[in-house]
Design a protein around this motif. Structure first.
Motif, PDB file in Angstrom:
ATOM      1  N   UNK A 159       0.833  -1.210   0.000  1.00 62.49           N
ATOM      2  CA  UNK A 159       0.000   0.000   0.000  1.00 62.49           C
ATOM      3  C   UNK A 159       0.871   1.265   0.000  1.00 62.49           C
ATOM      4  N   UNK A 160       2.097   1.117  -0.489  1.00 66.70           N
ATOM      5  CA  UNK A 160       3.012   2.256  -0.556  1.00 66.70           C
ATOM      6  C   UNK A 160       3.580   2.389  -1.964  1.00 66.70           C
ATOM      7  N   UNK A 161       3.958   3.616  -2.331  1.00 61.83           N
ATOM      8  CA  UNK A 161       4.620   3.862  -3.613  1.00 61.83           C
ATOM      9  C   UNK A 161       5.816   4.780  -3.400  1.00 61.83           C
ATOM     10  N   UNK A 162       6.799   4.607  -4.255  1.00 63.12           N
ATOM     11  CA  UNK A 162       7.889   5.569  -4.342  1.00 63.12           C
ATOM     12  C   UNK A 162       7.944   6.074  -5.770  1.00 63.12           C
ATOM     13  N   UNK A 163       8.551   7.243  -5.941  1.00 65.95           N
ATOM     14  CA  UNK A 163       8.558   7.876  -7.253  1.00 65.95           C
ATOM     15  C   UNK A 163       9.306   7.034  -8.290  1.00 65.95           C
ATOM     16  N   UNK A 169      14.466   8.869  -6.085  1.00 70.03           N
ATOM     17  CA  UNK A 169      14.284   7.683  -5.262  1.00 70.03           C
ATOM     18  C   UNK A 169      15.615   7.140  -4.744  1.00 70.03           C
ATOM     19  N   UNK A 170      16.624   7.102  -5.594  1.00 70.23           N
ATOM     20  CA  UNK A 170      17.954   6.723  -5.092  1.00 70.23           C
ATOM     21  C   UNK A 170      18.421   7.775  -4.082  1.00 70.23           C
ATOM     22  N   UNK A 171      18.102   9.035  -4.377  1.00 68.95           N
ATOM     23  CA  UNK A 171      18.464  10.118  -3.462  1.00 68.95           C
ATOM     24  C   UNK A 171      17.849   9.936  -2.085  1.00 68.95           C
ATOM     25  N   UNK A 172      16.592   9.477  -2.047  1.00 68.09           N
ATOM     26  CA  UNK A 172      15.931   9.258  -0.755  1.00 68.09           C
ATOM     27  C   UNK A 172      16.650   8.186   0.043  1.00 68.09           C
ATOM     28  N   UNK A 173      17.066   7.109  -0.616  1.00 68.28           N
ATOM     29  CA  UNK A 173      17.798   6.034   0.071  1.00 68.28           C
ATOM     30  C   UNK A 173      19.159   6.535   0.556  1.00 68.28           C
ATOM     31  N   UNK A 174      19.844   7.291  -0.282  1.00 68.84           N
ATOM     32  CA  UNK A 174      21.139   7.845   0.111  1.00 68.84           C
ATOM     33  C   UNK A 174      20.989   8.764   1.324  1.00 68.84           C
ATOM     34  N   UNK A 175      19.951   9.596   1.297  1.00 66.62           N
ATOM     35  CA  UNK A 175      19.736  10.547   2.394  1.00 66.62           C
ATOM     36  C   UNK A 175      19.430   9.804   3.686  1.00 66.62           C
ATOM     37  N   UNK A 205       4.217  -0.219  -6.206  1.00 68.10           N
ATOM     38  CA  UNK A 205       4.942   0.041  -7.454  1.00 68.10           C
ATOM     39  C   UNK A 205       5.722   1.349  -7.318  1.00 68.10           C
ATOM     40  N   UNK A 206       6.586   1.604  -8.286  1.00 70.76           N
ATOM     41  CA  UNK A 206       7.180   2.920  -8.468  1.00 70.76           C
ATOM     42  C   UNK A 206       6.220   3.705  -9.355  1.00 70.76           C
ATOM     43  N   UNK A 335      22.270   5.459 -12.996  1.00 74.24           N
ATOM     44  CA  UNK A 335      21.616   4.582 -13.962  1.00 74.24           C
ATOM     45  C   UNK A 335      21.852   3.116 -13.609  1.00 74.24           C
ATOM     46  N   UNK A 336      23.081   2.782 -13.259  1.00 76.74           N
ATOM     47  CA  UNK A 336      23.389   1.392 -12.919  1.00 76.74           C
ATOM     48  C   UNK A 336      22.692   0.955 -11.636  1.00 76.74           C
ATOM     49  N   UNK A 337      22.673   1.835 -10.643  1.00 81.63           N
ATOM     50  CA  UNK A 337      21.979   1.501  -9.395  1.00 81.63           C
ATOM     51  C   UNK A 337      20.496   1.301  -9.643  1.00 81.63           C
ATOM     52  N   UNK A 338      19.902   2.159 -10.458  1.00 84.89           N
ATOM     53  CA  UNK A 338      18.467   2.077 -10.763  1.00 84.89           C
ATOM     54  C   UNK A 338      18.156   0.799 -11.541  1.00 84.89           C
ATOM     55  N   UNK A 339      18.998   0.486 -12.498  1.00 82.71           N
ATOM     56  CA  UNK A 339      18.785  -0.750 -13.271  1.00 82.71           C
ATOM     57  C   UNK A 339      18.847  -1.970 -12.354  1.00 82.71           C
ATOM     58  N   UNK A 340      19.745  -1.930 -11.382  1.00 87.25           N
ATOM     59  CA  UNK A 340      19.858  -3.060 -10.441  1.00 87.25           C
ATOM     60  C   UNK A 340      18.588  -3.169  -9.589  1.00 87.25           C
TER      61      UNK A 340
END
Length: 345
Positions: A159-163, A169-175, A205-206, A335-340
């Protein structure tokens, strides 16, 4: 009678040739969906006797890919500041003639450093916003302490989504991990990717377009989203809330730019100048719930909007947040992190 009939025919022919028969000028705009009050677009059409044709995208990367693939013909595009940097470096944007945009004097200089084009050589600030967490108070609780870590909470699984936005979204994880949203450290990216793969198991989903409606319909309980989108959801549902995560977030400025392939440059200048009118900027802010950095417009919006810290960002929020930068060749790391993350099932 015949003379009257003949005169009428001549009048109609002349009218068709000089009026209805004339091709109406058209302005082509490529913009984020639901990001402008259409009544204002129609007002511009009436004032300038033109037709505005709009196409929409859901991320900077989608927009950029279409333009690079040769999908030209757009007179105005509205990228975020880091994408403006990329487009400038690649020679994709037309340098602006400030004399043709007299309403530039209305722009709030406080936001110039956030645009990454402070002299506005190629871009004009349109809206300022942040990303954060939209949630249902009845489900999450009024005492919810906002943290990016909520996406790891299995109680809200499904019941959750991330952008659906690589940098955000990678930025949110890094932060959340205590790193910069612009990190280019391989180890930090590895940790952020691992964390996102863990969070992804709890996501429906994203999504960068439908989450606002999902919050209103209660399909989603928690969504990573843009401030203006969640505030629009709040206007439709008393149960929706918006919060800036305690770890900090991104501050973004979306900008009007003109691609070098723009065909109707005169109309593009007219439209940008029109949108910078104080009364137009104020009406647009009341609709999209983002901040138009337009000083004389501030006094024209409602007191409720002026006192909303999600729109008129506090000093604390500005100090605890970052702007996304163009990282040049290092963009490939994201890009590589997102693809993973997307490839993990």
């Amino acid at each position: 009678m015949k003379k009257m009939f003949f005169g009428l025919v001549v009048f109609l022919v002349l009218f068709m040739l000089t009026g209805c028969g004339r091709t109406q000028e058209r302005l082509f705009i490529f913009i984020w969906s639901d990001y402008i009050k259409m009544d204002l677009v129609r007002q511009f059409e009436r004032e300038y006797n033109v037709r505005v044709i709009m196409d929409f995208y859901d991320s900077n990367e989608t927009m950029y890919a279409r333009l690079r693939a040769g999908s030209g013909g757009f007179d105005i595009v509205v990228p975020t500041c880091y994408m403006v940097q990329i487009m400038i470096h690649q020679g994709m944007l037309r340098e602006l003639d400030h004399s043709r945009i007299p309403n530039l004097v209305n722009i709030d200089p406080k936001f110039h450093p956030f645009t990454l084009d402070p002299e506005m050589r190629f871009s004009v600030p349109y809206m300022v916003g942040s990303t954060g967490i939209g949630y249902l108070a009845s489900v999450v609780g009024e005492d919810f302490v906002p943290s990016w870590g909520v996406f790891g909470d299995s109680r809200f699984a499904g019941r959750m989504t991330m952008l659906d936005d690589m940098r955000e979204t990678i930025g949110a994880a890094l932060k959340y991990l205590g790193f910069s949203m612009n990190s280019i450290d391989p180890r930090e990216h590895e940790l952020a990717g691992d964390l996102l793969i863990e969070w992804r198991r709890n996501l429906a989903r994203f999504d960068a377009e439908q989450y606002r409606r999902g919050l209103v319909s209660r399909e989603f309980f928690i969504s990573h989203g843009y401030s203006g989108d969640v505030l629009q959801a709040m206007a439709e549902s008393d149960d929706v809330r918006f919060a800036i995560p305690i770890e900090g977030t991104t501050i973004a400025v979306d900008n009007f730019v003109m691609p070098v392939t723009a065909r109707n440059v005169d109309l593009a200048y007219s439209f940008i100048n029109f949108m910078l009118r104080p009364e137009v900027a104020a009406a647009n802010m009341e609709y999209v719930f983002f901040l138009a950095p337009n000083i004389p417009a501030y006094e024209l919006v409602s007191e409720e909007l002026r006192n909303n810290p999600a729109v008129f960002l506090t000093k604390e929020t500005l100090l605890n947040s970052e702007i996304l930068l163009d990282l040049g060749e290092n963009n490939i790391m994201f890009t590589r992190t997102w693809d993973r993350v997307l490839g993990e099932r």
